[in-house]
Design a protein around this motif. Structure first.
Motif: not given
Lengths: 443, 322
Positions: A302, A305-306, A308-310, A312, A321-324, A400, A403, B284-285
């Motif tokens: 988790i 996932l949090r 990782m910069p947003g 794709d 390739i989607p972000n997750p 924020t 992060i 956010g992602p």
């Protein structure tokens, strides 16, 4: 009595020589070797408590209405699975004790495996001839993570559902085949067909426990076949192993540890609440809650996932390739790839292809210790980042900001840890030489 | 207590003596070395074992009664704790702690060579070895694939069309979690409403939506969506485009001038979407905006859909179009 039993076994199974050897099999006498045993005993507790829970759990997503003793849920629509776990908690005698002990045992199981892995890594116990033992151990860790995740997912409470939604998205994010694999596992778009619950259930109570049991047996057989490693010392050489014989010294010691582990787990299960699913409520696609946290051993995912910069990978308007994928799939894959590749990386780097029965003190191999500490610090930072939302609530540092603090830490801390560890190792070694030399001179 | 102690010692001595008389070890070096008698510790161990027995009985009694979780845990946990201490005392005080040593197992080059020899000699009469190996490989591989093929029945492997399924149709009314029809007047500023299509299964990824009212002056929707938000009321899929969690949080500013603008927030990884600009990602992602549902107001003031979503609902996958 003993003579009669021995005679019986020897006559029927010709077992006397084997028994004689087993009784005097020597075990390690260093405390750090107990971590693996703690994992073993936690696993036994998991199996026994798990069997009790299967006697009452109903793996079904069929709708039902709650009419039990827990007032706040009275009249609520929920699945049979969730209802049966609420009943295990409030209606079945000793149900809550066993359920909580089961959950605590799962958490302790993974803690023990990870600490054991760190011990094996930093002392070089993974080197030949024990590389296979090490690989089997890592496979066991991976299986344990999946097993634990499925365990809290089959309950169908709100946290289960949120976790499964994320798992689904991570599977969906696999490049090219993601959607197909997700369809295969869930039987359709999330939340999937009703038999998805049966799939998780059979995996959690049968397939994965059997897999862990097989891996565990192979792991232990390999340990016995090559004997345990040891730190160098008087009479402790590459050719002879020193330790406590099974009888009389080791059996009461390990029994003490086993009973101690069970005692701690049962006391935790009885006194310290864990995963109070009646507070989370039943899952529904449209529900979510703030501050949701997985069990500790998935915190690093988790966190990834949090952090990782947003972004794709896209081609025109189409996603490739989607972000997750980055945090949920690639990151754990890289960590496990590192663990799997390390023995051969080290062999190639050091040119040392020999057998090793003697362990290294971490300070004596600065390079390995520094790389290990650096990678470990990286994973730990990602793990801590999984709790950013809780930190924001309890300490007040805005999410924020955190992060960016954590992202910066990921770039700065691991290299720093590498340098500091290497420096510390060489200084420890120098100091050791100063301490040892006079005694050599005396001799 | 003292009397009991001497009885216990007498019993133990008798027991041990009996064993010794019968044992006929070959004369010479004993196998087990070290250790010394510790009668006091023996009594402590006996006491701990009896305590464990008593606690086990307490567990049974508690279980038969109201089965209080905490008391059950205490009884059973302390029972095991007593056993643990008894075992450790036995190890360190009652029995010998001698260390032993033995050689590490060596390699077995002779046996290894023989294994190779057996394999070679067993196959020495084969003339088409390569062909046989290939054929066996073909049979094995084909059979393995055949046995795994039924796994494809688990789900529609190649048909991913249901990922694009959208239950919303033109004219469908919006209902809340209790099935009550939502009216435009129900939607207030700074409040997050969850709604579903009337009469449709709610456990469908594309069913749940969030409905909020944005001040019409702030509304900045894409040009082709100008009539999607009657009175500033906008609706978006409730399923986050990042990891499929429910977008269950609404960030409403307490003090407009200094706080960030209103936003829809997912509690899993804090993807944040702007309801005023068509669900675009603020933070956010998430990689895609939240799909928007075009709304209209019916004759009696009820909210109705004007059609399906602006894009695919739920998490992205390879090949999904933004």
């Amino acid at each position: 009595m003993i003579r009669r039993v021995t005679r019986f076994l020897d006559e029927r199974a010709a077992a006397a020589p084997l028994l004689r050897k087993t009784l005097r099999y020597v075990f390690p006498d260093n405390w750090s070797f107990l971590l693996g045993e703690i994992a073993l005993y936690s696993f036994i507790v998991l199996v026994l408590t798990g069997i009790y829970l299967t006697l009452f759990f109903e793996p079904s997503l069929k709708d039902t209405v709650y009419h039990g003793s827990y007032e706040p849920l009275q009249g609520q629509k929920m699945s049979e699975a969730y209802r049966s776990v609420v009943d295990i908690s409030f209606k079945v005698k000793a149900g809550l004790l066993i359920r909580q002990t089961h959950h605590w045992a799962a958490d302790v199981f993974v803690v023990a495996i990870v600490l054991h892995l760190l011990r094996v890594f930093f002392t070089g116990a993974f080197r030949r001839p024990r590389d296979l033992t090490y690989y089997v151990g890592i496979l066991m860790l991976m299986t344990a993570l999946l097993e634990g995740f499925l365990g809290y997912s089959i309950v169908d409470d709100l946290l289960s559902g949120m976790g499964l939604a994320i798992a689904y998205s991570v599977v969906m994010s696999l490049p090219v085949v993601g959607a197909n694999v997700a369809m295969l596992i869930w039987g359709g778009a999330y939340p999937g067909i009703p038999s998805f619950e049966s799939r998780m259930y059979i995996a959690h109570v049968f397939l994965l426990p059997i897999a862990i049991a097989i891996l565990l047996s192979v792991h232990l057989l390999l340990v016995v076949a090559r004997h345990h490693t040891q730190f160098p010392g008087p009479k402790r050489t590459e050719r002879r192993v020193v330790g406590l014989p099974m009888v009389p010294a080791y059996v009461p010691r390990t029994l003490g540890l086993a009973f101690g582990v069970v005692a701690v787990l049962v006391l935790l299960g009885g006194l310290i609440q864990i995963n109070p699913i009646w507070q989370w409520g039943p899952y529904s696609l449209a529900n979510g809650t703030n501050g949701a946290q997985p069990d500790w051993y998935l915190g690093w995912l988790i966190g990834a996932l949090r952090l990782m910069p947003g972004f794709d990978v896209t081609i025109g308007n189409y996603t490739l390739i989607p972000n997750p994928f980055w945090g949920g799939a690639l990151f754990p894959l890289l960590v496990f790839a590192f663990l799997f590749a390390w023995p051969s990386i080290e062999r190639r780097h050091s040119g040392d292809y020999d057998f090793h029965n003697l362990l290294d003190h971490p300070r004596d191999v600065p390079w390995r210790t520094a790389v290990g500490a650096s990678v470990f610090s990286f994973v730990t930072i990602v793990f801590l980042a999984g709790a950013m939302d809780r930190v924001a609530v309890s300490v007040g540092v805005p999410y924020t900001w955190q992060i960016w603090i954590f992202r910066a830490a990921l770039l700065v801390v691991p290299p720093l840890v590498f340098i500091v560890t290497q420096q510390m190792c060489s200084e420890l070694r120098e100091r050791e030489w100063v301490e040892v030399e006079p005694s050599i001179a005396r001799e | 207590m003292k009397r009991f102690g001497s009885w216990a010692i007498a019993g133990l001595v008798l027991l041990l003596g009996r064993g010794q008389r019968r044992r006929q070890l070959p004369p010479g070096k004993p196998v087990v070395e070290g250790g010394s008698p510790a009668p006091g510790s023996e009594l402590v161990v006996v006491g701990l074992l009896l305590l464990a027995a008593a606690l086990a009985v307490v567990f049974i009694v508690l279980f038969a009664g109201r089965a209080n979780t905490q008391l059950l845990g205490l009884a059973l946990g302390l029972c095991f704790a007593a056993l643990a201490v008894a075992s450790v005392l036995t190890a360190f005080r009652l029995l010998s702690s001698e260390v032993d040593d033995e050689p590490y197992p060596e390699l077995h080059p002779f046996e290894a060579a023989e294994i190779e020899q057996i394999a070679v000699e067993s196959g020495q009469h084969l003339t088409r070895r390569k062909l046989l190996v290939l054929a066996a490989g073909a049979a094995g591989t084909a059979l393995a694939v055949a046995l795994l093929a039924p796994l494809a029945a688990l789900g529609p492997v190649f048909d991913t069309s249901r990922l694009r399924r959208d239950p919303w149709r033109k004219g469908m009314r919006l209902v809340d979690a209790n099935g009550r029809v939502l009216r435009a007047n129900d939607i207030e500023l700074n409040t997050l409403h969850t709604a579903f299509p009337e009469g449709v299964d709610r456990e469908n990824l594309a069913a749940p939506i969030v409905v909020v009212r944005v001040e019409p002056a702030r509304l900045d929707l894409p040009a082709d969506r100008s009539d999607w938000a009657p009175g500033g009321i906008v609706a978006y899929s409730k399923i986050c485009t990042h990891a499929a969690c429910a977008v269950a949080l609404y960030r409403a500013p307490h003090f407009e001038p200094s706080r960030p603008r209103p936003a829809l927030v997912c509690p899993c990884h804090y993807s944040t979407f702007d309801p005023a600009t068509g669900g675009t990602v603020l933070f956010g992602p998430a990689g895609r905006p939240l799909p928007q549902l075009p709304l209209a107001v019916g004759r009696r003031g009820e909210l109705i859909a004007r059609g399906g979503f602006s894009g695919p609902v739920g998490p992205s996958w390879s090949g999904v179009r933004e």
